[in-house]
Design a protein around this motif. Structure first.
Motif, mmCIF file in Angstrom:
data_model
loop_
_atom_site.group_PDB
_atom_site.id
_atom_site.type_symbol
_atom_site.label_atom_id
_atom_site.label_comp_id
_atom_site.label_asym_id
_atom_site.label_seq_id
_atom_site.Cartn_x
_atom_site.Cartn_y
_atom_site.Cartn_z
ATOM 1 N N MET A 1 -5.037 5.702 0.825
ATOM 2 C CA MET A 1 -4.374 4.927 1.702
ATOM 3 C C MET A 1 -3.253 5.125 2.380
ATOM 4 S SD MET A 1 -3.322 3.106 -2.122
ATOM 5 C CE MET A 1 -4.515 2.047 -2.889
ATOM 6 N N VAL A 2 -2.730 6.051 2.941
ATOM 7 C CA VAL A 2 -2.404 6.502 3.759
ATOM 8 C C VAL A 2 -2.643 6.634 4.899
ATOM 9 C CG1 VAL A 2 -0.174 8.717 4.541
ATOM 10 C CG2 VAL A 2 -0.388 8.148 2.438
ATOM 11 N N VAL B 1 -6.807 8.955 -3.928
ATOM 12 C CA VAL B 1 -7.040 7.805 -3.893
ATOM 13 C C VAL B 1 -5.800 7.142 -2.859
ATOM 14 C CG1 VAL B 1 -6.620 5.187 -4.189
ATOM 15 C CG2 VAL B 1 -8.224 6.384 -5.741
ATOM 16 N N GLY B 2 -4.577 7.924 -2.928
ATOM 17 C CA GLY B 2 -3.244 8.053 -2.319
ATOM 18 C C GLY B 2 -3.785 8.386 -0.969
ATOM 19 N N LEU B 3 -4.167 9.217 -0.822
ATOM 20 C CA LEU B 3 -4.305 10.692 1.038
ATOM 21 C C LEU B 3 -4.999 9.512 1.395
ATOM 22 C CD1 LEU B 3 -4.164 12.245 2.353
ATOM 23 C CD2 LEU B 3 -6.506 13.248 1.739
ATOM 24 N N LEU C 1 1.101 6.661 -6.898
ATOM 25 C CA LEU C 1 -0.358 7.122 -7.652
ATOM 26 C C LEU C 1 0.130 8.594 -7.483
ATOM 27 C CD1 LEU C 1 -2.913 5.574 -5.534
ATOM 28 C CD2 LEU C 1 -2.450 5.659 -8.222
ATOM 29 N N PHE C 2 1.324 9.593 -5.915
ATOM 30 C CA PHE C 2 0.907 10.967 -5.642
ATOM 31 C C PHE C 2 2.049 11.480 -7.262
ATOM 32 C CE2 PHE C 2 0.360 10.046 -0.918
ATOM 33 C CZ PHE C 2 -0.901 10.737 -1.328
ATOM 34 N N SER D 1 0.511 3.835 -3.352
ATOM 35 C CA SER D 1 0.086 5.340 -2.426
ATOM 36 C C SER D 1 1.118 6.564 -3.316
ATOM 37 C CB SER D 1 -0.060 5.420 -1.285
ATOM 38 O OG SER D 1 1.081 5.517 -0.266
ATOM 39 N N LEU E 1 0.951 -1.233 0.129
ATOM 40 C CA LEU E 1 -0.149 -0.022 -0.193
ATOM 41 C C LEU E 1 0.800 1.342 0.236
ATOM 42 C CD1 LEU E 1 -2.368 -0.705 2.409
ATOM 43 C CD2 LEU E 1 -2.993 -0.653 0.356
ATOM 44 N N SER E 2 1.952 1.484 0.395
ATOM 45 C CA SER E 2 2.964 2.679 0.421
ATOM 46 C C SER E 2 3.115 2.382 -0.652
ATOM 47 C CB SER E 2 3.830 1.965 2.134
ATOM 48 O OG SER E 2 3.696 2.082 3.169
ATOM 49 N N ARG F 1 1.401 10.396 7.508
ATOM 50 C CA ARG F 1 0.361 9.984 7.768
ATOM 51 C C ARG F 1 0.413 12.096 8.624
ATOM 52 N NH1 ARG F 1 -4.342 11.497 10.623
ATOM 53 N NH2 ARG F 1 -2.609 12.166 12.254
#
Length: 288
Positions: free
Chosen positions: A69-70, A65-67, A26-27, A23, A19-20, A87
């Protein structure tokens, strides 16, 4: 398999790492998309401004979506100080994103004004061409000395809709008929050119509505995941709390304005009660 099982911990660690990376990807994708849309800088050009606004809005779901996931990672791993710090940093960055999406509203207003100016200039240019063309036909019709001369002049101008095979054949009647048709054609052209249903104008209206709605939606979404420095609640919760305080204050003022005399009533009653007590006779000794 229990929660304390090493394999279970390893599985959660693997999910957190995946997940890291997602994310972060995505950013980075969102930033690259914006960098693609920014150069070359042409602030005064409506096309450049429209492309920049489109890039900001079209790529916003990636950053959103990246936000999310964080925040999910921080929730799944409350003991990981690195994830909690990430976060908080991303939440503070989201506060700037909220401001940026709200600024898209005046930017789109500027873009719409510029686009409308281009359409208006295009309409004026098209109407000037049509008027000049009509003037050429009018001069040709007025200068004709015979029906044959009129036919040659009209044929040389290649004017659509001004055929001479219909109606009377005398020169004055032909000139009057052609002038009437010319005025009808000019009026029709004016109606088409200045019509409010032109596709260019509707494209500007549709784009403006799209930008306004998406900018508000994304601003609220990022506000839900944003957090100011030194605050525990999200920016959206702070806004809602402030809105509720304003509503409660307004309601209290309306209630106080409806009954202005009731506030002075208890003081008046206490005053008259004090006077009545002071005037009562003091009786000593037992009553008969």
């Amino acid at each position: 398999m229990s929660l304390n099982d090493p394999d279970q911990h390893l599985s959660r660690q693997t999910v957190s790492d995946v997940l890291s990376l997602i994310s972060l990807a995505l950013f980075v994708t969102y930033v690259v998309t914006l960098l693609n849309a920014i150069p070359p800088m042409a602030v005064g050009q409506p096309a450049w401004l429209s492309n920049l606004i489109s890039a900001l809005l079209d790529g916003a779901p990636l950053a959103l979506v990246g936000l999310g996931m964080v925040h999910l990672l921080a929730y799944l791993e409350p003991g990981q100080l690195r994830l909690q710090a990430r976060r908080r940093a991303v939440a503070r960055w989201a506060t700037g994103a909220v401001i940026g999406f709200l600024l898209l509203i005046p930017l789109q207003a500027v873009s719409a004004v510029q686009g409308y100016g281009l359409v208006a200039r295009s309409q004026s240019s098209a109407m000037a061409v049509a008027t000049e063309r009509a003037g050429e036909f009018q001069r040709a019709i007025g200068a004709a000395t015979s029906v044959e001369d009129l036919q040659q002049r009209i044929a040389a101008l290649q004017g659509p809709g001004l055929r001479l095979g219909e109606g009377p054949q005398s020169l004055p009647d032909l000139k009057r008929t052609l002038n009437e048709r010319l005025q009808e054609s000019l009026s029709s052209s004016r109606g088409v050119i200045h019509s409010p249903w032109r596709p260019e104008l509707w494209a500007i209206v549709q784009r403006t509505l799209r930008v306004l709605l998406l900018a508000l939606v994304y601003a609220l979404a990022f506000a839900a995941g944003s957090q100011r420095r030194g605050r525990e609640a999200s920016l959206l919760r702070e806004f809602l709390a402030g809105w509720n305080r304003l509503r409660a204050r307004g309601l209290r003022r309306r209630l106080e304005a409806r009954s202005p005399t009731r506030r002075a009533l208890p003081a008046d009653m206490a005053y008259f009660h004090g006077l009545s007590v002071a005037r009562e006779p003091q009786v000593s000794g037992p009553l008969p």
